[in-house]
Write an enzyme that holds these catalytic residues in place. Structure first.
Site, PDB file in Angstrom:
ATOM      1  N   ARG A  62      45.250 -43.290  31.237  1.00  0.00           N
ATOM      2  CA  ARG A  62      45.653 -42.051  31.733  1.00  0.00           C
ATOM      3  C   ARG A  62      47.097 -41.895  31.432  1.00  0.00           C
ATOM      4  NH1 ARG A  62      43.739 -43.893  37.604  1.00  0.00           N
ATOM      5  NH2 ARG A  62      44.652 -45.750  37.114  1.00  0.00           N
ATOM      6  N   LYS A 177      35.218 -59.027  36.131  1.00  0.00           N
ATOM      7  CA  LYS A 177      35.369 -59.368  37.571  1.00  0.00           C
ATOM      8  C   LYS A 177      36.244 -58.936  38.263  1.00  0.00           C
ATOM      9  CE  LYS A 177      37.960 -63.488  38.068  1.00  0.00           C
ATOM     10  NZ  LYS A 177      38.766 -63.147  39.244  1.00  0.00           N
ATOM     11  N   HIS A 207      35.814 -64.950  32.260  1.00  0.00           N
ATOM     12  CA  HIS A 207      36.308 -65.700  31.019  1.00  0.00           C
ATOM     13  C   HIS A 207      36.344 -67.184  31.107  1.00  0.00           C
ATOM     14  CE1 HIS A 207      39.881 -65.719  33.607  1.00  0.00           C
ATOM     15  NE2 HIS A 207      40.263 -66.807  32.919  1.00  0.00           N
ATOM     16  N   LYS A 211      35.636 -70.774  27.550  1.00  0.00           N
ATOM     17  CA  LYS A 211      36.433 -71.863  27.142  1.00  0.00           C
ATOM     18  C   LYS A 211      35.608 -72.808  26.560  1.00  0.00           C
ATOM     19  CE  LYS A 211      40.046 -71.076  30.797  1.00  0.00           C
ATOM     20  NZ  LYS A 211      40.991 -70.717  29.758  1.00  0.00           N
ATOM     21  N   GLU A 245      46.104 -73.751  40.382  1.00  0.00           N
ATOM     22  CA  GLU A 245      47.074 -72.890  39.769  1.00  0.00           C
ATOM     23  C   GLU A 245      48.538 -72.862  40.320  1.00  0.00           C
ATOM     24  OE1 GLU A 245      45.044 -68.762  38.638  1.00  0.00           O
ATOM     25  OE2 GLU A 245      44.531 -69.278  40.852  1.00  0.00           O
ATOM     26  N   ASP A 264      38.125 -63.909  44.521  1.00  0.00           N
ATOM     27  CA  ASP A 264      38.747 -63.952  43.542  1.00  0.00           C
ATOM     28  C   ASP A 264      38.129 -65.011  42.581  1.00  0.00           C
ATOM     29  OD1 ASP A 264      40.763 -62.886  41.594  1.00  0.00           O
ATOM     30  OD2 ASP A 264      42.141 -64.636  42.026  1.00  0.00           O
ATOM     31  N   HIS A 269      34.098 -68.049  39.226  1.00  0.00           N
ATOM     32  CA  HIS A 269      34.365 -69.142  38.305  1.00  0.00           C
ATOM     33  C   HIS A 269      33.856 -70.275  39.012  1.00  0.00           C
ATOM     34  CE1 HIS A 269      36.924 -66.413  36.371  1.00  0.00           C
ATOM     35  NE2 HIS A 269      37.944 -66.483  37.091  1.00  0.00           N
ATOM     36  N   LYS A 369      46.448 -71.246  45.085  1.00  0.00           N
ATOM     37  CA  LYS A 369      47.522 -70.583  44.163  1.00  0.00           C
ATOM     38  C   LYS A 369      48.649 -71.538  44.703  1.00  0.00           C
ATOM     39  CE  LYS A 369      46.055 -66.636  42.550  1.00  0.00           C
ATOM     40  NZ  LYS A 369      45.789 -66.442  41.267  1.00  0.00           N
TER      41      LYS A 369
END
Length: 519
Positions: A62, A177, A207, A211, A245, A264, A269, A369
């Site tokens: 955009r 995703k 993704h 790996k 993470e 998420d 995953h 997290k």
């Protein structure tokens, strides 16, 4: 002999996996994913000589931009990338293939301009009418893009005469995703994509499946005879899958408030990794053969009973704390987050697979997290020996054998087993045999996106999720999400940043007489 040699030569050429000429159209070309991952990784594929001689990259977004200003923006991103070596000569050649189309995602006139631009590139560069459409945008505009691709006939393999699309060639779509926000929205999106594209044209990307260690899991299991015979309930005590993470939500407060950790990470995953650990040997290493076996596992996973969610699934949210010696805010203090948010940033869950191979073997999954470190691993813990032969030397309990597949940050495989310490006395110690990708092969590892981009251009769907995979994964997660929506969460925050999650997560696994691995 000559015929055999030529067959082997052709096989070798197939293994090189060179895609045909094509244009890669990136919707959301000015976003973080495109600038930090997709375009640098496409450049790196070109640097390695893995792209066809005729290819083009078209960014569709955009923001107002010229070809030159956009090229300069992505050049800076390539130079700043820690994973991609910058080569000025390679970049100059690559940059000449990058163009920019400015449009709103719901503006049909913009898609008409895109169609004419692609037809012009076909004529000038000999791309054969092949197009890979990559949706690197917020999910909220997926429907707009797919609808406009349908209306402009760009997503159709054989357009009508006079349409702006190619008269021949292929069209494929890559969808990032999250694929839907729940089971119904995933079904709706699948239905709409299926109205425009055949399933063979659809590449739903996760993704993590790109790996090296994840890909090597199938080779490890099905290419060796020493592990597959003991990959069963008779020898395996339990499986742990951890995706930790150390970072927070990285400025994505608006997205994370809507998604939360289960949408998420758990639905995609973690469940993808579970299927690869547990699947049966496929008939062939081909897309549908592999995905058929993964789908069978998802069918066999025992659904979480809504009344059992509080006992078998733990949720958490991080508060202020310290990670790597640095003070960090709590989730509720992050930008664009409700100060009273009850969105979970941590989940631990216990699943069982009801088939002959895995009956009675628990699979413990956890992700969060602001944990102490960034690490993803699959750990297969084997049962202890049935007879303790070494009690007389003080070994009342042997440490179990553990096979660990490290996915990030250091990709490799480790096997822990018991060995005697040198000396006259009998002393037993657990030791490790380690295999590391970086030191063992001495070659540059491709990033996950490099591998998946190349597969999409080639048309190999093995590492991409199929429609039924996505819907079955959502079906397994829905009882958890619905229970969380109906019941008040524990007092949030319930773990400090820099800790390994809430205390309830320890209780989840310790009730079974087991404990989480120290990472």
């Amino acid at each position: 002999m000559e015929t055999l040699l030529s067959e082997r030569l052709r096989e070798g050429l197939r293994l090189r996996r060179q895609p045909s000429p094509c244009a890669v159209v990136i919707f959301g070309g000015t976003g973080d994913l495109a600038r930090r991952r997709l375009i640098p990784d496409l450049y790196n594929l070109a640097r390695k000589g893995l792209l066809p001689a005729a290819f083009a990259v078209v960014a569709f977004a955009r923001r107002p931009n010229s070809d030159e200003t956009f090229r300069e923006q992505v050049r800076q991103a390539v130079e700043e990338s820690p994973e991609v070596p910058y080569d000025a000569a390679v970049w100059e050649n690559f940059a000449g293939r990058i163009t920019y189309v400015q449009s709103d995602y719901d503006d049909l006139a913009g898609y008409d301009r895109l169609g004419r631009h692609l037809s012009d590139l076909d004529g000038r560069m000999g791309l054969g009418g092949n197009r890979l459409f990559y949706l690197a945008t917020p999910p909220s505009v997926y429907h707009d893009i797919i609808n406009r691709l349908a209306a402009s006939r760009l997503g159709v393999r054989a357009p009508r005469p006079g349409d702006p699309g190619p008269a021949e060639g292929w069209a494929r779509i890559v969808i990032e995703k999250p694929f839907g926000s729940d089971l119904q929205t995933a079904r709706d999106l699948n239905w709409r994509v299926g109205e425009v594209f055949d399933e063979t044209q659809v590449f739903r990307i996760d993704h993590y499946l790109g790996k090296e260690t994840v890909q090597n899991l199938m080779i490890f299991r099905f290419g060796n005879t020493i592990f597959e015979p003991i990959w069963t309930r008779q020898y395996i005590d339990h499986v742990q899958i951890t995706m930790a993470e150390s970072g927070g939500i990285a400025g994505r407060g608006g997205y994370y408030e809507e998604a939360g950790v289960a949408r998420d990470m758990l639905q995609n995953h973690l469940l993808q990794l579970l299927t690869l650990v547990a699947m049966e040997p496929p008939a062939a290493i081909e897309a549908d053969a592999v995905r058929d076996e993964k789908v069978k596992i998802l069918h066999a996973v025992r659904p979480v009973d809504p009344d059992e969610v509080e006992r078998t699934v733990v949720r958490g949210q991080y508060g202020p704390g310290a990670v790597d010696g640095r003070a960090v805010p709590g989730y509720r203090q992050e930008e664009r987050v409700d100060p009273a948010s009850v969105t979970p940033t941590y989940v631990a869950a216990r699943f069982e697979i009801e088939n002959w191979r895995w009956a009675g073997v628990p699979f413990y999954l956890r992700t969060g997290k602001r944990l102490p470190k960034r690490v993803t691993e699959l750990a297969i813990q084997f049962a202890v020996p049935p007879l303790q032969l070494f009690r007389q030397v003080g070994m009342d309990e042997m440490e179990p054998n553990v096979l660990t597949l490290n996915i990030q940050p250091d990709e490799g495989i480790s096997l822990r087993f018991a060995a005697k310490v040198p000396g006259q006395a009998i002393r037993i110690r657990a030791v490790n045999m380690d295999f590391n990708y970086g030191t063992s092969f001495g070659v540059e590892e491709p990033t996950a996106y490099e591998r998946l981009l190349l597969d999409a251009m080639i048309g190999d769907r093995t590492l991409f999720a199929r429609r039924d995979e996505v819907e079955l994964s959502w079906a397994l997660v829905m009882p958890i999400l619905e229970s969380w929506e109906e019941s008040r969460p524990p007092d949030f925050p319930n773990y400090e940043a820099g800790e390994w999650g809430p205390e309830a997560a320890k209780a989840l696994i310790e009730r079974d007489g087991r404990r989480w691995r120290r990472l």
